[in-house]
Structure formats: C-alpha cells, structure tokens
Scaffold this active site. Structure first.
Site, PDB file in Angstrom:
ATOM      1  N   CYS A 120       0.807  -1.211   0.000  1.00  5.06           N
ATOM      2  CA  CYS A 120       0.000   0.000   0.000  1.00  5.06           C
ATOM      3  C   CYS A 120       0.841   1.263   0.000  1.00  5.06           C
ATOM      4  O   CYS A 120       0.335   2.351  -0.278  1.00  5.06           O
ATOM      5  CB  CYS A 120      -0.929   0.017   1.212  1.00  5.06           C
ATOM      6  SG  CYS A 120      -0.050   0.099   2.800  1.00  5.06           S
ATOM      7  N   GLU A 160      -6.917  -6.060  -0.792  1.00  4.94           N
ATOM      8  CA  GLU A 160      -7.002  -5.006   0.229  1.00  4.94           C
ATOM      9  C   GLU A 160      -5.945  -3.956  -0.023  1.00  4.94           C
ATOM     10  O   GLU A 160      -4.842  -4.254  -0.499  1.00  4.94           O
ATOM     11  CB  GLU A 160      -6.812  -5.631   1.609  1.00  4.94           C
ATOM     12  CG  GLU A 160      -6.746  -4.646   2.760  1.00  4.94           C
ATOM     13  CD  GLU A 160      -5.341  -4.146   3.060  1.00  4.94           C
ATOM     14  OE1 GLU A 160      -5.215  -3.112   3.744  1.00  4.94           O
ATOM     15  OE2 GLU A 160      -4.365  -4.791   2.596  1.00  4.94           O
ATOM     16  N   ARG A 205      -9.375   3.223  11.338  1.00  5.51           N
ATOM     17  CA  ARG A 205      -8.578   2.634  10.252  1.00  5.51           C
ATOM     18  C   ARG A 205      -9.483   2.333   9.066  1.00  5.51           C
ATOM     19  O   ARG A 205     -10.327   1.440   9.119  1.00  5.51           O
ATOM     20  CB  ARG A 205      -7.896   1.358  10.725  1.00  5.51           C
ATOM     21  CG  ARG A 205      -6.898   0.784   9.712  1.00  5.51           C
ATOM     22  CD  ARG A 205      -6.184  -0.430  10.265  1.00  5.51           C
ATOM     23  NE  ARG A 205      -5.034  -0.809   9.442  1.00  5.51           N
ATOM     24  CZ  ARG A 205      -3.831  -0.273   9.521  1.00  5.51           C
ATOM     25  NH1 ARG A 205      -3.611   0.688  10.391  1.00  5.51           N
ATOM     26  NH2 ARG A 205      -2.848  -0.669   8.732  1.00  5.51           N
ATOM     27  N   ARG A 207      -9.827   1.114   5.189  1.00  7.69           N
ATOM     28  CA  ARG A 207      -9.164   0.357   4.141  1.00  7.69           C
ATOM     29  C   ARG A 207     -10.181   0.003   3.060  1.00  7.69           C
ATOM     30  O   ARG A 207     -11.365  -0.186   3.341  1.00  7.69           O
ATOM     31  CB  ARG A 207      -8.539  -0.937   4.694  1.00  7.69           C
ATOM     32  CG  ARG A 207      -7.280  -0.709   5.534  1.00  7.69           C
ATOM     33  CD  ARG A 207      -6.161  -0.148   4.692  1.00  7.69           C
ATOM     34  NE  ARG A 207      -4.918   0.020   5.415  1.00  7.69           N
ATOM     35  CZ  ARG A 207      -4.554   1.113   6.056  1.00  7.69           C
ATOM     36  NH1 ARG A 207      -5.387   2.136   6.132  1.00  7.69           N
ATOM     37  NH2 ARG A 207      -3.372   1.208   6.643  1.00  7.69           N
TER      38      ARG A 207
END
Length: 365
Positions: A120, A160, A205, A207
């Site tokens: 990421c 992800e 968080r 994502r």
C-alpha cells in the site's frame, strides 16, 4: 458505506504444504493455532478449503478467513524475512520466499479463493502516493498478482489496500485496476470500511476491500457487512494499569530537545490515545487509537502514546497487534520492536476481514 461493482477475473498467490484427504478424495483441513472470535454460522460440510495469499505480511487476511473455521491457507508468498517469521510462528505452513515475479503460475496450487494485499505504500499518504511509478516497484506488484489470478481462475478473490487507492492520480490508478480485473472476467464489488465501524475495534482505520467472484450468481448473493456498534474501548487493547518495559517510557532527558516537556504539557488525559506528529502532540478526540502506521516504530512520526500509571509511554508492539484485532494467542517472534511495529502498521484489521469472509462464504455455499 457505499460499494460499487464491475466485472473482473482471477488473482492468486503462492504454494503451501498440504496432504490430508478423506476416503472420498476430498481435502480435509485441521485448523491449528487459531481461536474463533465467535460462533461460526457454517457447518463443517460447507468448507472452502483452499486459500492462497500473495504478499502476506503477517497473515492478517488469512487469519480473518481461518477464524470462520471454513477456510484454510495452503500457500503464501512473501519476500521479507521478518514478517515471514511472524507468519510461520502462527500458521502450520512454510512461506514461498521468492520474489513474486519469479513465481510461475504453474507453481501455485489450484485454489478456491485468492487473497492479495499488494503493497500500500505506493498509494498511501504515508508513502507519498507514488502509485505505479513507485521506484521500488511496489505499485506494479498488482500486475504480478493479476498474472497469477488469470492463470489459476479462483472462484473468488479478495484484495485489500489503503483507501487512497481510490483517489490516487485522480482515480486513474483505481480505474486501471478495476478494468484489469474486469478483463480477467470477475464480477467485483468494493467498499471502504473503517475498523471502528465494522470490526468492533477501537481504531480509526479505513481500508478498501475489493471482492470478486467468477460467477454472477454468487456475486449477486454477496453483500458487504453492515456497520456494528463499537463496544470495545481502548482499555480492551491497551494496558493502562500494569507496568511495561521501561524502554517504552518517555522520561526527562531520554530524547533530544524538549519532546518530553511537550508531552507532559499536552497529555493530561489517561483515557485517551495521543500521537506525536514530528513537532507537536495530537489527541484523538474520538476515543479510539489513531490509524497505526508502519513507521511508528521509528520514533519520529505517527507514534501512538498513552498516559498510564507508570507514566507517558508509547504503545507496545503487542498492543498494536491487539488494535488490529489479532487474538491474544497470536505469537510475536523475538525480533526487534521496530520490525513488529512495521508489521502491525502494515496489517489489516483481522475482525474486518473475518466479517467480509463470512459474507463471501455464505454467498459461495
């Protein structure tokens, strides 16, 4: 939450050990070393045994699936030796440690589901969002995953990444990814989930999760999980009472400059998490842990701090893994704290993935 859909085709990863077969020729799996966060809604006869993971870090996505007791990882690929140590301390398989570019699709086992967490950093704010032009090649690893997906054609996939993947380069990066998946023949939905809204984990968080299926019938049965109340607090993941190793404490004269004095002046709440932001201290006003990052162990930026009975200190690596939804039984190897902080910051929230996995497996029944 919003989700979108397109069509896309396969992705996959690398191999693992496997050898249990029942009298009818079906693979049987015994899940070892994992504990369930709640009762499973599936029967043993409705098991999807084969998971492959590419760029696994420490196996948070794998663990989310295994906690459903309906899936088992049979192959994993990772080059970094440190997260490999953590993974192999918790999973009964050996990781393929080669560069994914060197892995032939024929060397990857046939599987039902491919899980992918391509790096990421190339797309995140913390990584300066260089995307496909990232000089370390992290942005282009998606296409290596895609190569394996196309060859193995799994029934389902889960990818992800950071939420900024959607907006990177004015949306062009994400458009390329979705079109590539569509050309590969998969039906896809994606959604940005926040762990404190969907995983009952006190961490802010967000994502993005991309879920794909080869058949439209299964795709139409799948929906992302709905938000749930946040019942856990920071006291469920951080120990504010018992003392920790003094190396985690901030004390007068321990660090250069006036860092300690700034912390003392700013940190007046023992029921909150603060964050050191290079030159100032910021309190999280939502009563949760700020987004954990991979560089917080370096000590200069994004360091999560708490005020306990022992004094002002940083969160321990174990507390960071707690904040990512890993069970208490998850083993952390004896390696440098900086490596563990990086692993925790790069991981997914396990409980988020478990809820997505349950929805996927229901659709695949």
């Amino acid at each position: 939450m919003e989700w979108n859909e397109i069509q896309w085709n396969g992705m996959e990863c690398t191999p693992i050990e496997w050898n249990a077969i029942d009298p009818n020729g079906n693979r049987i799996i015994e899940i070892k070393g994992s504990s369930s966060t709640g009762p499973s809604s599936f029967s043993p006869s409705e098991r999807f045994d084969e998971l492959v993971f590419v760029k696994l870090n420490v196996g948070g996505i794998d663990l989310g699936f295994e906690l459903t007791k309906q899936a088992h990882t049979i192959y994993a690929n990772e080059m970094d030796s440190y997260p490999i140590q953590t993974f192999e301390a918790n999973f009964p398989i050996k990781v393929d440690q080669r560069d994914i570019c060197d892995v032939k699709a024929s060397e990857v086992p046939n599987i039902d589901i491919i899980l992918g967490g391509f790096p990421c950093q190339a797309f995140s704010i913390a990584g300066y969002r260089k995307g496909f032009e990232d000089e370390k090649g992290r942005g282009t690893l998606f296409f290596e995953i895609l190569r394996i997906i196309k060859a193995k054609k799994p029934k389902a996939i889960l990818l992800e990444n950071v939420k900024n993947l959607v907006s990177h380069d004015n949306g062009n990066t994400f458009r390329v990814i979705l079109e590539a998946l569509k050309d590969a023949g998969y039906h896809v939905r994606y959604a940005v989930l926040n762990s404190m809204e969907y995983g009952n984990i006190p961490q802010n968080r967000e994502r993005i999760y991309i879920v794909g299926f080869r058949t439209k019938k299964i795709f139409e049965k799948f929906t992302f999980p709905e938000p749930i109340p946040l019942k856990k607090t920071i006291h469920d993941v951080i120990d504010f009472i018992n003392p920790v190793d003094e190396k985690y404490l901030y004390t007068k004269g321990k660090y250069k400059g006036d860092i300690y004095e700034k912390l003392v002046a700013a940190m007046d709440d023992s029921d909150a998490v603060y964050q050191w932001r290079r030159k100032y201290v910021r309190k999280n006003m939502s009563g949760v842990v700020p987004t954990l990052t991979a560089n917080q162990g370096e000590g200069g930026h994004n360091v999560c701090l708490v005020k306990t009975k022992q004094g002002i200190r940083k969160m321990t690596p174990k507390e960071c893994f707690n904040t990512q939804g890993f069970p208490e039984s998850f083993v952390l190897p004896d390696i440098a704290d900086g490596r563990l902080y990086k692993q925790a910051g790069n991981s997914v929230c396990v409980s988020d993935v478990q809820r997505i996995a349950e929805q996927m497996l229901v659709a695949m029944k």
